[in-house]
Design a protein around this motif. Sequence first.
Motif, PDB file in Angstrom:
ATOM      1  N   ALA A   6       6.705 -37.706 -12.903  1.00  0.00           N
ATOM      2  CA  ALA A   6       7.258 -36.910 -11.921  1.00  0.00           C
ATOM      3  C   ALA A   6       8.031 -35.458 -11.471  1.00  0.00           C
ATOM      4  O   ALA A   6       7.101 -34.890 -11.034  1.00  0.00           O
ATOM      5  CB  ALA A   6       7.923 -37.878 -10.970  1.00  0.00           C
ATOM      6  N   ALA A   7       9.228 -35.235 -12.812  1.00  0.00           N
ATOM      7  CA  ALA A   7       9.489 -33.800 -13.194  1.00  0.00           C
ATOM      8  C   ALA A   7       8.328 -32.982 -13.645  1.00  0.00           C
ATOM      9  O   ALA A   7       8.005 -31.942 -13.291  1.00  0.00           O
ATOM     10  CB  ALA A   7      10.532 -33.820 -14.034  1.00  0.00           C
ATOM     11  N   ALA A   8       7.482 -33.559 -13.848  1.00  0.00           N
ATOM     12  CA  ALA A   8       6.487 -32.756 -15.055  1.00  0.00           C
ATOM     13  C   ALA A   8       6.067 -31.959 -13.581  1.00  0.00           C
ATOM     14  O   ALA A   8       4.781 -30.851 -13.132  1.00  0.00           O
ATOM     15  CB  ALA A   8       5.591 -33.086 -15.723  1.00  0.00           C
ATOM     16  N   ALA A   9       4.570 -32.837 -12.247  1.00  0.00           N
ATOM     17  CA  ALA A   9       4.235 -33.283 -11.569  1.00  0.00           C
ATOM     18  C   ALA A   9       4.767 -31.828 -10.957  1.00  0.00           C
ATOM     19  O   ALA A   9       3.822 -30.355  -9.901  1.00  0.00           O
ATOM     20  CB  ALA A   9       3.927 -34.146 -11.353  1.00  0.00           C
ATOM     21  N   ILE A  10       6.398 -32.133 -10.667  1.00  0.00           N
ATOM     22  CA  ILE A  10       7.143 -31.619  -9.317  1.00  0.00           C
ATOM     23  C   ILE A  10       7.158 -29.800 -10.373  1.00  0.00           C
ATOM     24  O   ILE A  10       6.895 -28.847  -9.157  1.00  0.00           O
ATOM     25  CB  ILE A  10       8.203 -32.294  -9.122  1.00  0.00           C
ATOM     26  CG1 ILE A  10       7.758 -33.635  -8.335  1.00  0.00           C
ATOM     27  CG2 ILE A  10       9.160 -30.881  -8.615  1.00  0.00           C
ATOM     28  CD1 ILE A  10       9.293 -34.064  -7.987  1.00  0.00           C
ATOM     29  N   GLU A  11       7.649 -29.595 -11.471  1.00  0.00           N
ATOM     30  CA  GLU A  11       7.381 -28.376 -11.455  1.00  0.00           C
ATOM     31  C   GLU A  11       6.167 -27.874 -12.079  1.00  0.00           C
ATOM     32  O   GLU A  11       6.322 -26.703 -11.562  1.00  0.00           O
ATOM     33  CB  GLU A  11       8.152 -28.632 -13.293  1.00  0.00           C
ATOM     34  CG  GLU A  11       7.834 -27.540 -13.913  1.00  0.00           C
ATOM     35  CD  GLU A  11       8.918 -27.679 -15.497  1.00  0.00           C
ATOM     36  OE1 GLU A  11       8.990 -26.356 -16.343  1.00  0.00           O
ATOM     37  OE2 GLU A  11       8.177 -29.134 -16.041  1.00  0.00           O
ATOM     38  N   ALA A  12       4.905 -27.636 -12.214  1.00  0.00           N
ATOM     39  CA  ALA A  12       3.629 -27.351 -12.106  1.00  0.00           C
ATOM     40  C   ALA A  12       3.155 -27.338 -10.753  1.00  0.00           C
ATOM     41  O   ALA A  12       2.639 -26.133 -10.800  1.00  0.00           O
ATOM     42  CB  ALA A  12       2.784 -28.248 -12.933  1.00  0.00           C
ATOM     43  N   GLY A  35      11.982 -22.332  -5.608  1.00  0.00           N
ATOM     44  CA  GLY A  35      12.091 -21.069  -6.173  1.00  0.00           C
ATOM     45  C   GLY A  35      13.446 -22.231  -6.720  1.00  0.00           C
ATOM     46  O   GLY A  35      13.342 -22.864  -8.060  1.00  0.00           O
ATOM     47  N   PRO A  36      14.051 -23.301  -6.371  1.00  0.00           N
ATOM     48  CA  PRO A  36      15.231 -23.864  -6.791  1.00  0.00           C
ATOM     49  C   PRO A  36      14.620 -25.372  -7.161  1.00  0.00           C
ATOM     50  O   PRO A  36      15.090 -26.030  -7.773  1.00  0.00           O
ATOM     51  CB  PRO A  36      16.310 -24.020  -5.447  1.00  0.00           C
ATOM     52  CG  PRO A  36      15.805 -22.789  -5.044  1.00  0.00           C
ATOM     53  CD  PRO A  36      14.970 -22.707  -4.900  1.00  0.00           C
ATOM     54  N   ILE A  37      14.123 -25.689  -6.398  1.00  0.00           N
ATOM     55  CA  ILE A  37      13.055 -26.680  -6.641  1.00  0.00           C
ATOM     56  C   ILE A  37      12.009 -26.821  -8.117  1.00  0.00           C
ATOM     57  O   ILE A  37      12.461 -27.749  -8.582  1.00  0.00           O
ATOM     58  CB  ILE A  37      11.640 -27.023  -5.701  1.00  0.00           C
ATOM     59  CG1 ILE A  37      12.320 -27.422  -3.717  1.00  0.00           C
ATOM     60  CG2 ILE A  37      10.719 -28.592  -5.856  1.00  0.00           C
ATOM     61  CD1 ILE A  37      11.556 -27.290  -3.113  1.00  0.00           C
ATOM     62  N   HIS A  38      12.221 -25.943  -8.512  1.00  0.00           N
ATOM     63  CA  HIS A  38      11.383 -25.417  -9.566  1.00  0.00           C
ATOM     64  C   HIS A  38      11.937 -25.184 -10.289  1.00  0.00           C
ATOM     65  O   HIS A  38      12.663 -25.682 -11.823  1.00  0.00           O
ATOM     66  CB  HIS A  38      10.279 -24.355  -9.261  1.00  0.00           C
ATOM     67  CG  HIS A  38       9.639 -23.621 -10.797  1.00  0.00           C
ATOM     68  ND1 HIS A  38       8.673 -24.309 -11.727  1.00  0.00           N
ATOM     69  CD2 HIS A  38       9.965 -22.909 -11.608  1.00  0.00           C
ATOM     70  CE1 HIS A  38       8.586 -23.584 -12.497  1.00  0.00           C
ATOM     71  NE2 HIS A  38       9.029 -23.093 -12.602  1.00  0.00           N
ATOM     72  N   GLY A  39      12.920 -24.734 -10.398  1.00  0.00           N
ATOM     73  CA  GLY A  39      14.424 -25.095 -11.605  1.00  0.00           C
ATOM     74  C   GLY A  39      14.534 -25.729 -11.456  1.00  0.00           C
ATOM     75  O   GLY A  39      15.158 -26.645 -12.605  1.00  0.00           O
ATOM     76  N   THR A  40      14.960 -26.854 -10.485  1.00  0.00           N
ATOM     77  CA  THR A  40      15.511 -28.114 -10.257  1.00  0.00           C
ATOM     78  C   THR A  40      15.076 -28.975 -11.323  1.00  0.00           C
ATOM     79  O   THR A  40      14.899 -30.131 -12.068  1.00  0.00           O
ATOM     80  CB  THR A  40      16.141 -28.390  -9.315  1.00  0.00           C
ATOM     81  OG1 THR A  40      16.635 -27.885  -8.346  1.00  0.00           O
ATOM     82  CG2 THR A  40      16.727 -29.914  -9.332  1.00  0.00           C
ATOM     83  N   ALA A  41      13.554 -28.783 -10.915  1.00  0.00           N
ATOM     84  CA  ALA A  41      12.692 -29.818 -12.237  1.00  0.00           C
ATOM     85  C   ALA A  41      11.992 -29.313 -13.300  1.00  0.00           C
ATOM     86  O   ALA A  41      12.405 -30.231 -14.257  1.00  0.00           O
ATOM     87  CB  ALA A  41      10.867 -29.236 -11.239  1.00  0.00           C
TER      88      ALA A  41
END
Length: 78
Positions: A6-12, A35-41
């Motif tokens: 899940a974290a990898a999918a959200i990050e990408a 931006g914060p969503i990407h950083g958290t992921a």
Amino acid sequence: MRALRAAAAIEAASLVVLLANLLTVHAPAVSSLTGPIHGTAYLAVIATTLAAAPSRAARWCALIPGIGGLIALNLARR
């Protein structure tokens, strides 16, 4: 593995949104939300990869921003 997936999918996905925003309209609201969503992921990918203790290569690949989580997930499945 589910958390890493899940974290990898959200990050990408968040990286794609950030880059699309940068190349098109460059709306500050999109950047300030994504931006914060990407950083958290990104941090979640690193933490879950270290906690799952897969191979050393997967740990190092998790440090690559954007696609590192997907690479680490692929390496952890092997």
